[in-house]
Write a protein that holds these residues in place. Structure first.
Motif, PDB file in Angstrom:
ATOM      1  N   TYR A   1      -0.096  -2.918  -9.983  1.00 41.74           N
ATOM      2  CA  TYR A   1       0.162  -2.085  -8.802  1.00 41.74           C
ATOM      3  C   TYR A   1       1.490  -2.492  -8.176  1.00 41.74           C
ATOM      4  O   TYR A   1       1.913  -3.642  -8.281  1.00 41.74           O
ATOM      5  CB  TYR A   1      -0.975  -2.264  -7.791  1.00 41.74           C
ATOM      6  N   SER A   2       2.145  -1.515  -7.540  1.00 43.00           N
ATOM      7  CA  SER A   2       3.401  -1.785  -6.840  1.00 43.00           C
ATOM      8  C   SER A   2       3.405  -1.087  -5.497  1.00 43.00           C
ATOM      9  O   SER A   2       2.923   0.052  -5.387  1.00 43.00           O
ATOM     10  CB  SER A   2       4.609  -1.316  -7.663  1.00 43.00           C
TER      11      SER A   2
ATOM     12  N   GLY B   1      -6.878   2.208 -12.637  1.00 45.53           N
ATOM     13  CA  GLY B   1      -7.381   2.091 -11.273  1.00 45.53           C
ATOM     14  C   GLY B   1      -8.855   1.802 -11.233  1.00 45.53           C
ATOM     15  O   GLY B   1      -9.582   2.025 -12.214  1.00 45.53           O
TER      16      GLY B   1
ATOM     17  N   ASP C   1     -11.262   3.522  -3.368  1.00 44.49           N
ATOM     18  CA  ASP C   1     -10.421   2.509  -3.974  1.00 44.49           C
ATOM     19  C   ASP C   1      -9.681   1.753  -2.877  1.00 44.49           C
ATOM     20  O   ASP C   1      -9.179   2.344  -1.936  1.00 44.49           O
ATOM     21  CB  ASP C   1      -9.430   3.145  -4.952  1.00 44.49           C
TER      22      ASP C   1
ATOM     23  N   ASP D   1      -3.717  -7.601 -10.097  1.00 42.20           N
ATOM     24  CA  ASP D   1      -4.953  -8.009  -9.454  1.00 42.20           C
ATOM     25  C   ASP D   1      -5.933  -8.381 -10.563  1.00 42.20           C
ATOM     26  O   ASP D   1      -6.422  -7.509 -11.290  1.00 42.20           O
ATOM     27  CB  ASP D   1      -5.500  -6.873  -8.589  1.00 42.20           C
TER      28      ASP D   1
ATOM     29  N   VAL E   1      -6.717  -1.296  -1.744  1.00 44.45           N
ATOM     30  CA  VAL E   1      -5.379  -1.696  -2.170  1.00 44.45           C
ATOM     31  C   VAL E   1      -5.465  -2.974  -2.986  1.00 44.45           C
ATOM     32  O   VAL E   1      -6.028  -3.976  -2.521  1.00 44.45           O
ATOM     33  CB  VAL E   1      -4.466  -1.913  -0.950  1.00 44.45           C
ATOM     34  N   PRO E   2      -4.941  -2.984  -4.203  1.00 42.37           N
ATOM     35  CA  PRO E   2      -4.974  -4.220  -5.003  1.00 42.37           C
ATOM     36  C   PRO E   2      -4.090  -5.301  -4.386  1.00 42.37           C
ATOM     37  O   PRO E   2      -3.130  -5.025  -3.672  1.00 42.37           O
ATOM     38  CB  PRO E   2      -4.441  -3.771  -6.368  1.00 42.37           C
TER      39      PRO E   2
ATOM     40  N   TRP F   1       5.955  -5.402  -9.343  1.00 39.33           N
ATOM     41  CA  TRP F   1       4.623  -5.040  -9.831  1.00 39.33           C
ATOM     42  C   TRP F   1       3.725  -6.260  -9.786  1.00 39.33           C
ATOM     43  O   TRP F   1       4.088  -7.333 -10.273  1.00 39.33           O
ATOM     44  CB  TRP F   1       4.707  -4.494 -11.260  1.00 39.33           C
TER      45      TRP F   1
ATOM     46  N   VAL G   1      -5.783  -4.432 -12.603  1.00 37.45           N
ATOM     47  CA  VAL G   1      -4.844  -3.318 -12.496  1.00 37.45           C
ATOM     48  C   VAL G   1      -3.474  -3.856 -12.118  1.00 37.45           C
ATOM     49  O   VAL G   1      -3.354  -4.915 -11.482  1.00 37.45           O
ATOM     50  CB  VAL G   1      -5.310  -2.279 -11.451  1.00 37.45           C
TER      51      VAL G   1
ATOM     52  N   ASN H   1       0.809  -1.209   0.000  1.00 37.13           N
ATOM     53  CA  ASN H   1       0.000   0.000   0.000  1.00 37.13           C
ATOM     54  C   ASN H   1       0.838   1.252   0.000  1.00 37.13           C
ATOM     55  O   ASN H   1       0.343   2.318   0.234  1.00 37.13           O
ATOM     56  CB  ASN H   1      -0.941   0.019   1.202  1.00 37.13           C
TER      57      ASN H   1
ATOM     58  N   ARG I   1      -0.072   5.013  -1.911  1.00 37.29           N
ATOM     59  CA  ARG I   1      -1.444   4.965  -2.381  1.00 37.29           C
ATOM     60  C   ARG I   1      -1.967   6.370  -2.645  1.00 37.29           C
ATOM     61  O   ARG I   1      -1.698   7.300  -1.896  1.00 37.29           O
ATOM     62  CB  ARG I   1      -2.303   4.256  -1.337  1.00 37.29           C
TER      63      ARG I   1
ATOM     64  N   LEU J   1       0.849   2.851 -10.046  1.00 41.76           N
ATOM     65  CA  LEU J   1      -0.060   2.121 -10.916  1.00 41.76           C
ATOM     66  C   LEU J   1       0.448   2.184 -12.346  1.00 41.76           C
ATOM     67  O   LEU J   1       0.820   3.260 -12.827  1.00 41.76           O
ATOM     68  CB  LEU J   1      -1.474   2.708 -10.843  1.00 41.76           C
TER      69      LEU J   1
END
Length: 820
Positions: free
Chosen positions: A378-379, A298, A310, A371, A312-313, A368, A376, A260, A263, A351
């Motif tokens: 995400y990192s 996102g 939103d 999800d 956290v992925p 990275w 998406v 997260n 974010r 993202l």
């Protein structure tokens, strides 16, 4: 003075250490180098002012000047003298940087690149904290209070980060603060005298004592607890334990990777970018798809009473095998595979933008994650800015008949349970019941809601409305029927959920300018739309925002442009399948909407924004500063005029001439007013003493007036005969006024004062003369003495009030009451 200089340098170093948390905000270390230069300029100016024995206000002015020189050298505006001397144009340039910083703070997320406006804001803040820390530590001898401005630096990343702040910067800052406290206490012990241990043994100043060792151990334990406690207690932060315990699944119950860090609030970022007047290139994407759909990055799928949020992925590394949409059920879906290459320019977020349903990635490392539910990348460790990567993706197209035939998700479907939770809003519920009445399948219900957001129903595009997504905001939007993509997407998702169908809000880019298959996407192409879940098919996009208000807008066969003159329902293989652009949609379509001429969504600028001139404020500030600096000189001039107004008393006045008893002539004479002559002598003597203070001549209050006059005649005024005569006349007048029955009369004292003042000015250096004229020390000394007296009276009055309150304390009255 050596101890003071040492403490000042320690305060400067502690300020730099306290600025360590800013490393969590900036992408590079340029800010630290520039902040060190600014702090060094402040510390050097403070040391030089103390070397010149300047008062505290002089030290503050010197530090302000040093900070101004440092900022001028670091951030030149092109009008400087000798590359570091500021001019009015330099300060105008500083004002422009400050104005631009407010815009850039909304344009960038952590970590921030080396933007001049943000660097200037950070360096200015650190320099101001260094000034305050020096004043509190050295000038006022209150180093503990210096922790307050240092703590203000740490509040910056706390305000920027949504979940948690790295603890390393706080530890470094706390060490600098403890160093400042230890240095101050060692300095106090050195000035006080010798130290003794608890055993009464005389020790050297650097030898450890049991009390000092205990204090150091307590300080280390306190800092460790302050850092570890928020990390260990659940719910206090989204810190270390939260990262270990959460974000480890891929959304299906299997273990995965999550994070997260960095974010961002997608709704806030979208609103801030769309309202920018400047056009900033964010993305360059090249794809072999003829007419691509929206590039997305996102999703907001958690609906609370205050609006969509939103989450956290979570998932697995994106450089491994990604799920293939062809493996899912859903017969009749037409799928094509394409490849895209993305070059991220200025998108500052954790993202990676991709087209929906990616199946393979290149040049993407293990940091990275993908999800598959949110679709998406995400990192929790890296930022998208500056990345260049490629991926393969699948484009799925649908027909209205296929979506009508899609079954509704089962009651135990996790997507249905999670994505249909909707707070109860009466107006929304009644509207949904009216729209979906008589509809037999999910697609017809969604189309009824989608078609409701049309010009025929009074809806228009506007950026001037509030961008919230709570129940009240949605109700206001449905009432006013004016908003931008964020509100259309959130409102449609809310209404679809209220109809019992899973829906969410997606974020990404519309199609920008196309040059040879390469699309240039700017902040004006940022967009939000709605995605609806259909059983055995998956998530299907619907864009309810009026197409004429969005450049690069895409319409599809299942979600056509409701505002088009003639609705066209193309065949499944036509060019208006998702990726196909409706000819009626786009910025070139005739504008039939009552909207704000697309301020913020059009790629063309509507002309430069007229800004009010800044120079009147600078002139007003300069005038106010000059007026403030002129107050001591005006006060000194007024005091001199008041003393001169006491005209010298005449020696005698002849009223009449009368004959005597023996024939002689006798005049009737009235003698001099003794009180007036004494007042005149005292006023002249006070003026002489103030003149001596202004020109830094020693004043000994224990000397007699004659001794003081002889010392001045011998040492101060030199060989100026007029000044020597004048100072002796002033001494004799003050002596007669103090001790004699009849004061000195018939003498002009002010010419002597002028002669003495001229002689002192001739022997003084230029700095002393300027100071005596502009900032007379006699006035400043009088103000300082008056302030000390007032403060002492307030303290004494507070003590008397406390004693009076204690006398009438109920506890004391009850204690003194005799027992029955």
């Amino acid at each position: 003075m050596t101890a003071h200089r040492n403490l000042g340098f320690v305060a400067a170093a502690a300020t730099l250490l306290a600025a360590a948390p800013l490393s969590a905000i900036f992408d590079r270390w340029t800010w630290l180098i520039e902040a060190a230069i600014a702090v060094a300029a402040v510390a050097a100016a403070a040391a030089l002012s103390r070397l010149a024995r300047a008062p505290l206000w002089g030290q503050i002015l010197a530090m302000l000047a040093g900070l101004a020189l440092g900022l001028t050298w670091l951030f030149p505006g092109g009008t400087e003298l000798l590359a570091f001397l500021p001019t009015p144009g330099t300060f105008l340039h500083f004002g422009e940087l400050l104005g631009a910083s407010t815009q850039d703070m909304r344009s960038y997320g952590v970590k921030v690149p080396d933007v001049d406006s943000l660097l200037f804001l950070a360096v200015l803040g650190v320099g101001a904290v260094a000034l305050l820390a020096d004043v509190l530590s050295v000038g006022l001898r209150r180093p503990a209070l210096a922790g307050l401005p240092m703590l203000a630096i740490y509040s910056v990343p706390v305000a920027v980060y949504v979940d948690s702040v790295p603890a390393a910067g706080f530890v470094v800052g706390a060490c600098g603060y403890l160093w400042l406290l230890v240095t101050d206490n060692v300095d106090r012990v050195r000035r006080f005298g010798r130290r003794f241990t608890g055993e009464g043994r005389d020790v050297d100043v650097w030898e450890a004592s049991p009390l000092a060792a205990t204090g150091r151990r307590l300080a280390v334990v306190g800092v460790a607890l302050a850092v570890a406690l928020p990390l260990a207690v659940p719910g206090m932060t989204g810190g270390l334990l939260d990262r270990v315990g959460n974000g480890t699944g891929d959304g299906t119950g299997r273990p995965g990777q999550g994070g997260n860090s960095g974010r961002v609030d997608l709704f806030a970022a979208l609103s801030g970018q769309l309202n920018q007047s400047a056009v900033t290139e964010l993305i360059r994407v090249t794809t072999n798809e003829p007419t691509p759909f929206y590039l997305r990055f996102g999703v907001a799928d958690e609906l609370r009473p205050d609006g969509f949020r939103d989450r956290v992925p979570t998932g697995r590394p994106a450089n491994r095998n990604l799920p293939d949409p062809a493996e899912r059920a859903g017969q009749g879906i037409e799928r094509h595979r394409y490849r895209a290459t993305v070059e991220v320019k200025n998108l500052n977020a954790p993202l990676l933008p991709v087209y929906a349903e990616p199946v393979k990635t290149d040049n993407v490392n293990d940091n990275w994650i993908y999800d598959k539910n949110l679709q998406v990348l995400y990192s929790g460790r890296e930022n998208a800015r500056g990345k260049r990567y490629a991926f393969d993706y699948v484009r799925s197209t649908y027909t209205p008949s296929l979506l009508r035939a899609a079954p509704s998700p089962s009651a135990d479907d996790p997507v249905l349970r999670a994505q249909t939770v909707t707070p109860s809003v009466r107006a929304v519920d009644e509207l949904v019941k009216r729209l979906v009445k008589g509809k037999q399948n999910d697609y017809d219900k969604v189309r009824a809601i989608y078609d409701y957001f049309s010009v025929e129903n009074g809806f228009s595009y506007s950026l001037s409305t509030h961008g919230g997504t709570s129940g009240d905001d949605i109700t206001d939007f449905l009432s006013s029927k004016a908003g931008f993509c964020q509100q259309y997407a959130a409102a449609m998702a809310w209404l679809v959920r209220a109809a019992g169908i899973p829906a969410r809000v997606a974020f990404g880019f519309t199609n920008g300018s196309n040059t040879g298959g390469t699309y240039v996407l700017t902040n004006k192409n940022l967009h939000a739309w709605t995605e609806v879940f259909f059983g055995e098919i998956g998530w299907v996009p619907f864009d309810a925002t009026p197409a004429a208000g969005v450049p690069g807008s895409v319409r599809s066969a299942w979600a056509p442009d409701t505002d088009a003159p003639d609705e066209v329902t193309p065949s499944p293989g036509s060019t208006t399948a998702p990726g196909g652009v409706d000819p009626s949609a786009g910025p070139k379509r005739p504008d039939r909407l009552d909207k704000d001429s697309d301020q913020g969504l059009s790629l063309g600028d509507g002309g430069p924004t007229r800004r009010s001139p800044v120079w009147p404020w600078w002139v007003a500030g300069l005038v106010a500063l000059l007026a403030l600096l002129a107050v001591p000189a005006l006060r000194r001039s007024a005091l001199r005029r008041r003393r001169r107004a006491r005209a010298p008393a005449p020696a005698s006045v002849t009223l009449a001439t009368v004959p005597g008893q023996r024939g002689e002539v006798r005049d009737i004479v009235v003698g001099v007013d003794a009180d007036r002559a004494r007042a005149h002598a005292h006023a002249a003597w006070d003026e002489l003493l103030d003149t001596l203070v202004d020109f830094q001549i020693r004043v000994d209050r224990t000397e007699t007036p004659r001794a003081t006059a002889e010392r001045l005649a011998r040492e101060a005024v030199g060989e100026d005969a007029g000044a020597v005569t004048g100072v002796r006349l002033l001494g004799r007048a003050e002596e007669r006024a103090r001790y004699a029955r009849d004061p000195l009369d018939g003498e002009e004292l002010h010419p002597g004062l002028r002669a003495v003042r001229g002689a002192l000015a001739a022997r003084a250096d230029r700095r002393t003369r300027i100071r005596a004229a502009l900032l007379p020390p006699s006035v400043l000394l009088r103000w300082r003495t008056a302030a000390a007296e007032h403060s002492a009276r307030l303290v004494a009055g507070g003590g008397r009030l406390r004693q009076w309150l204690l006398r009438w304390s109920p506890r004391r009255l009850l204690a003194g009451r005799p027992a029955r």
